[in-house]
Design a protein around this motif. Structure first.
Motif, PDB file in Angstrom:
ATOM      1  N   UNK A 169      58.755  52.039  39.886  1.00  0.00           N
ATOM      2  CA  UNK A 169      58.827  52.865  38.691  1.00  0.00           C
ATOM      3  C   UNK A 169      59.403  54.251  38.963  1.00  0.00           C
ATOM      4  N   UNK A 170      59.583  54.626  40.229  1.00  0.00           N
ATOM      5  CA  UNK A 170      59.926  56.004  40.517  1.00  0.00           C
ATOM      6  C   UNK A 170      58.648  56.819  40.600  1.00  0.00           C
ATOM      7  N   UNK A 171      58.758  58.143  40.610  1.00  0.00           N
ATOM      8  CA  UNK A 171      57.563  58.960  40.782  1.00  0.00           C
ATOM      9  C   UNK A 171      57.766  60.360  40.256  1.00  0.00           C
ATOM     10  N   UNK A 172      56.672  60.976  39.901  1.00  0.00           N
ATOM     11  CA  UNK A 172      56.639  62.409  39.613  1.00  0.00           C
ATOM     12  C   UNK A 172      55.192  62.853  39.728  1.00  0.00           C
ATOM     13  N   UNK A 173      54.965  64.150  39.696  1.00  0.00           N
ATOM     14  CA  UNK A 173      53.601  64.663  39.742  1.00  0.00           C
ATOM     15  C   UNK A 173      53.307  65.412  38.448  1.00  0.00           C
ATOM     16  N   UNK A 211      49.145  47.640  23.125  1.00  0.00           N
ATOM     17  CA  UNK A 211      49.989  46.608  23.711  1.00  0.00           C
ATOM     18  C   UNK A 211      50.713  47.075  24.971  1.00  0.00           C
ATOM     19  N   UNK A 212      50.239  48.122  25.608  1.00  0.00           N
ATOM     20  CA  UNK A 212      50.786  48.532  26.888  1.00  0.00           C
ATOM     21  C   UNK A 212      52.286  48.741  26.890  1.00  0.00           C
ATOM     22  N   UNK A 213      52.974  48.022  27.786  1.00  0.00           N
ATOM     23  CA  UNK A 213      54.408  48.220  27.969  1.00  0.00           C
ATOM     24  C   UNK A 213      55.218  47.924  26.710  1.00  0.00           C
ATOM     25  N   UNK A 214      54.768  46.985  25.889  1.00  0.00           N
ATOM     26  CA  UNK A 214      55.505  46.698  24.657  1.00  0.00           C
ATOM     27  C   UNK A 214      55.482  47.903  23.721  1.00  0.00           C
ATOM     28  N   UNK A 215      54.340  48.566  23.624  1.00  0.00           N
ATOM     29  CA  UNK A 215      54.263  49.776  22.813  1.00  0.00           C
ATOM     30  C   UNK A 215      55.156  50.866  23.387  1.00  0.00           C
ATOM     31  N   UNK A 216      55.140  51.007  24.719  1.00  0.00           N
ATOM     32  CA  UNK A 216      55.971  52.018  25.358  1.00  0.00           C
ATOM     33  C   UNK A 216      57.459  51.730  25.133  1.00  0.00           C
ATOM     34  N   UNK A 257      59.083  62.053  32.583  1.00  0.00           N
ATOM     35  CA  UNK A 257      58.269  61.120  31.811  1.00  0.00           C
ATOM     36  C   UNK A 257      59.074  59.992  31.178  1.00  0.00           C
ATOM     37  N   UNK A 258      60.375  59.933  31.447  1.00  0.00           N
ATOM     38  CA  UNK A 258      61.218  58.874  30.897  1.00  0.00           C
ATOM     39  C   UNK A 258      61.218  57.671  31.823  1.00  0.00           C
ATOM     40  N   UNK A 259      60.632  56.564  31.365  1.00  0.00           N
ATOM     41  CA  UNK A 259      60.611  55.320  32.142  1.00  0.00           C
ATOM     42  C   UNK A 259      61.316  54.200  31.375  1.00  0.00           C
ATOM     43  N   UNK A 260      62.218  54.567  30.458  1.00  0.00           N
ATOM     44  CA  UNK A 260      62.872  53.564  29.622  1.00  0.00           C
ATOM     45  C   UNK A 260      63.683  52.567  30.439  1.00  0.00           C
ATOM     46  N   UNK A 295      56.547  57.916  29.199  1.00  0.00           N
ATOM     47  CA  UNK A 295      55.531  58.523  30.072  1.00  0.00           C
ATOM     48  C   UNK A 295      55.094  57.510  31.120  1.00  0.00           C
ATOM     49  N   UNK A 296      53.946  57.739  31.759  1.00  0.00           N
ATOM     50  CA  UNK A 296      53.505  56.816  32.815  1.00  0.00           C
ATOM     51  C   UNK A 296      53.258  55.423  32.250  1.00  0.00           C
ATOM     52  N   UNK A 297      53.557  54.420  33.064  1.00  0.00           N
ATOM     53  CA  UNK A 297      53.312  53.041  32.670  1.00  0.00           C
ATOM     54  C   UNK A 297      52.063  52.470  33.331  1.00  0.00           C
ATOM     55  N   UNK A 298      51.447  53.248  34.202  1.00  0.00           N
ATOM     56  CA  UNK A 298      50.237  52.795  34.869  1.00  0.00           C
ATOM     57  C   UNK A 298      49.788  53.832  35.878  1.00  0.00           C
ATOM     58  N   UNK A 299      48.660  53.595  36.510  1.00  0.00           N
ATOM     59  CA  UNK A 299      48.121  54.544  37.478  1.00  0.00           C
ATOM     60  C   UNK A 299      49.009  54.682  38.706  1.00  0.00           C
TER      61      UNK A 299
END
Length: 309
Positions: free
Chosen positions: A206-210, A150-155, A6-9, A166-170
């Protein structure tokens, strides 16, 4: 242990084209929404002059948003000279100077609200996240949810504070939720087989996970039985949704007794988690706790911009 998925930093940086586009569009929209600064035009007319200004904190916090402000300034042709006193992630205190500005008085006034909004909100989220991240047991992480204003800014602000984005989008990962499961009359085991048999996965930027959302203990153990026989080759998450901390502790006791291996599998708790019961979940056995209050309940840090005489 594989990296917590869940790390997308690493995506939320100004060297990533997706994030660059997001920040540029956000700042452009904020400036456009303000329209023409008719007050400054009325007072100054065609006259403009170079002025100095400072942004000061009216309360303590953790700085976030500096990188985004610097990017906007650079993309605008370095209209302002900005001298920062702190880096993103640094703690500052009430009454301290965050940064000094120098440039066109009209530019300072035009950008004032946008700069303060970004710094105030992102610093507020980073501050709230930091408070929680600092008291978590080793190996336990806090993550944002996709329910953000605010989407990505909040993340990004959560990441600056020491949390997971966590996820940044679908398109970021496969997350099977209750409405997806409703499409499979065969049950949750069918989804588990699809996950376990996926030998490859087309990765985007973004990479991937399930991840599979689980609402009952019986569903969880059904999943674990399938994943015990067919270990997925790519990391994933079992999301315990709306379980109490006590229920989760009991589940992990049963997992230990049954000796299920957990290769490449992480456990996440979500739903009904707030500041008052957060630490109960932190000691429940999960790897990640995702909670919306990081972004939707965090207060903004009060900041002030003043043009110097």
């Amino acid at each position: 242990m594989p990296q917590i998925p869940q790390d997308r930093s690493s995506v939320l940086m100004m060297n990533n084209a997706k994030y660059v586009e997001y920040v540029l569009n956000f700042c452009t929209r904020e400036i456009a929404n303000d329209g023409n600064d008719i007050t400054t035009e009325f007072l100054l007319g065609d006259h403009d002059e170079e002025k100095s200004a400072g942004i000061t904190a009216r309360m303590s916090g953790i700085l976030a948003g500096r990188e985004e402000i610097d990017f906007w300034n650079a993309s605008s042709g370095e209209k302002l000279s900005i001298s920062w006193k702190y880096a993103d992630g640094d703690a500052f205190h009430e009454h301290e100077n965050i940064c000094d500005l120098r440039g066109s008085a009209k530019t300072i006034l035009q950008w004032e609200r946008m700069m303060l909004s970004i710094l105030s909100r992102m610093s507020g989220i980073a501050t709230e996240t930091k408070k929680i991240a600092d008291v978590l047991p080793p190996g336990v992480f806090v993550a944002a949810t996709r329910k953000t204003l605010w989407g990505m800014l909040d993340k990004k602000a959560v990441a600056v504070g020491g949390g997971l984005s966590h996820r940044l989008g679908l398109s970021d990962a496969i997350l099977v939720k209750e409405n997806h499961l409703a499409l499979f009359p065969e049950g949750i085991e069918k989804v588990a087989h699809l996950i376990a048999n996926a030998k490859t996965f087309e990765k985007n930027n973004f990479g991937s996970f399930w991840e599979i959302e689980v609402e009952t203990a019986s569903d969880l153990f059904s999943l674990l039985k399938v994943l015990q026989k067919q270990s997925p080759e790519w990391p994933g998450v079992l999301l315990l949704d709306n379980f109490s901390a006590k229920e989760i502790r009991n589940i992990f006791s049963e997992i230990s007794k049954a000796k299920y291996h957990q290769k490449n599998i992480f456990f996440e708790a979500s739903g009904g988690i707030h500041a008052e019961n957060f630490m109960e979940y932190a000691h429940s056995g999960v790897d990640v706790i995702s909670c919306g209050f990081l972004t939707h309940s965090a207060g903004s840090i009060d900041l002030s911009l003043r043009i110097l005489p």
